[in-house]
Every structure is written in C-alpha cells, then in structure tokens.
Design a protein around this motif. Structure first.
Motif, mmCIF file in Angstrom:
data_model
loop_
_atom_site.group_PDB
_atom_site.id
_atom_site.type_symbol
_atom_site.label_atom_id
_atom_site.label_comp_id
_atom_site.label_asym_id
_atom_site.label_seq_id
_atom_site.Cartn_x
_atom_site.Cartn_y
_atom_site.Cartn_z
ATOM 1 N N TYR A 27 0.832 -1.205 0.000
ATOM 2 C CA TYR A 27 0.000 0.000 0.000
ATOM 3 C C TYR A 27 0.867 1.256 0.000
ATOM 4 C CZ TYR A 27 -3.421 3.428 1.613
ATOM 5 O OH TYR A 27 -4.221 4.529 1.727
ATOM 6 N N ARG A 54 -3.181 -6.369 -4.849
ATOM 7 C CA ARG A 54 -3.824 -5.059 -4.814
ATOM 8 C C ARG A 54 -5.299 -5.196 -5.219
ATOM 9 N NH1 ARG A 54 -0.965 -2.418 -8.454
ATOM 10 N NH2 ARG A 54 0.680 -1.869 -7.005
ATOM 11 N N TRP A 63 -8.393 -1.856 0.822
ATOM 12 C CA TRP A 63 -7.362 -0.969 0.283
ATOM 13 C C TRP A 63 -7.537 0.463 0.783
ATOM 14 C CZ3 TRP A 63 -2.865 -1.899 -1.909
ATOM 15 C CH2 TRP A 63 -2.199 -0.873 -2.578
ATOM 16 N N MET A 66 -6.657 0.864 4.587
ATOM 17 C CA MET A 66 -5.351 0.363 5.026
ATOM 18 C C MET A 66 -4.693 1.395 5.942
ATOM 19 S SD MET A 66 -3.266 -2.351 4.391
ATOM 20 C CE MET A 66 -3.985 -2.958 2.899
#
Length: 82
Positions: A27, A54, A63, A66
């Motif tokens: 990330y 991803r 995502w 994160m």
C-alpha cells in the motif's frame, strides 16, 4: 500435447501467504508512486502477485482503509525479524 515433465523454476515467494506487514508495504509503496516492477523487486514477489494482491485488497474493501503507521520500509522490517 503437453509434456509429462514439468519445467523447474527458481523457488520464489509465489506460494507464501501475504502478511499484514507486506500488505501495508504494498500500500505504502504504491502510494509513493513506485511501479509494479519496482515494488516486485523490493518485495521479492512477481509483478502479477503485486497486481493480484492489490486487486484482492480493493475487492474486499481493505485498500481504502489500510492503516500505515510508522512505515520504515519492508526490507528493514524483515531484517529485524531475523
């Protein structure tokens, strides 16, 4: 017709599970503007594994959420474990 023999490939990180540390590193490196080939070299993973992970994190809605706190670099963290 397929051959009965399999090609031997170099042992890589292909079948290792992703750790939370690796996901956070992915990330952070992505947000820093590194390309997938650059990230794959740093993390010792294939380009396709970077892209796929991803995708999986985005599909699961992880995502955007994160948390990356005190990121010191993936390789530094792995050295500390040893």
């Amino acid at each position: 017709m397929a051959s009965g023999k399999r090609r031997k490939t170099a042992k890589g990180n292909g079948y290792n599970r992703w750790t939370e540390t690796e996901e956070k590193a992915l990330y952070e490196l992505s947000n820093q503007g590194f390309t997938d080939p650059e990230i794959s070299k740093q993390m010792n993973r294939s380009v396709s594994s970077i892209t796929n992970r991803r995708f999986v994190l985005r599909e699961r809605g992880l995502w955007e959420n994160m948390e990356v706190s005190q990121y010191r670099g993936y390789q530094e963290q792995e050295k500390e474990k040893e």
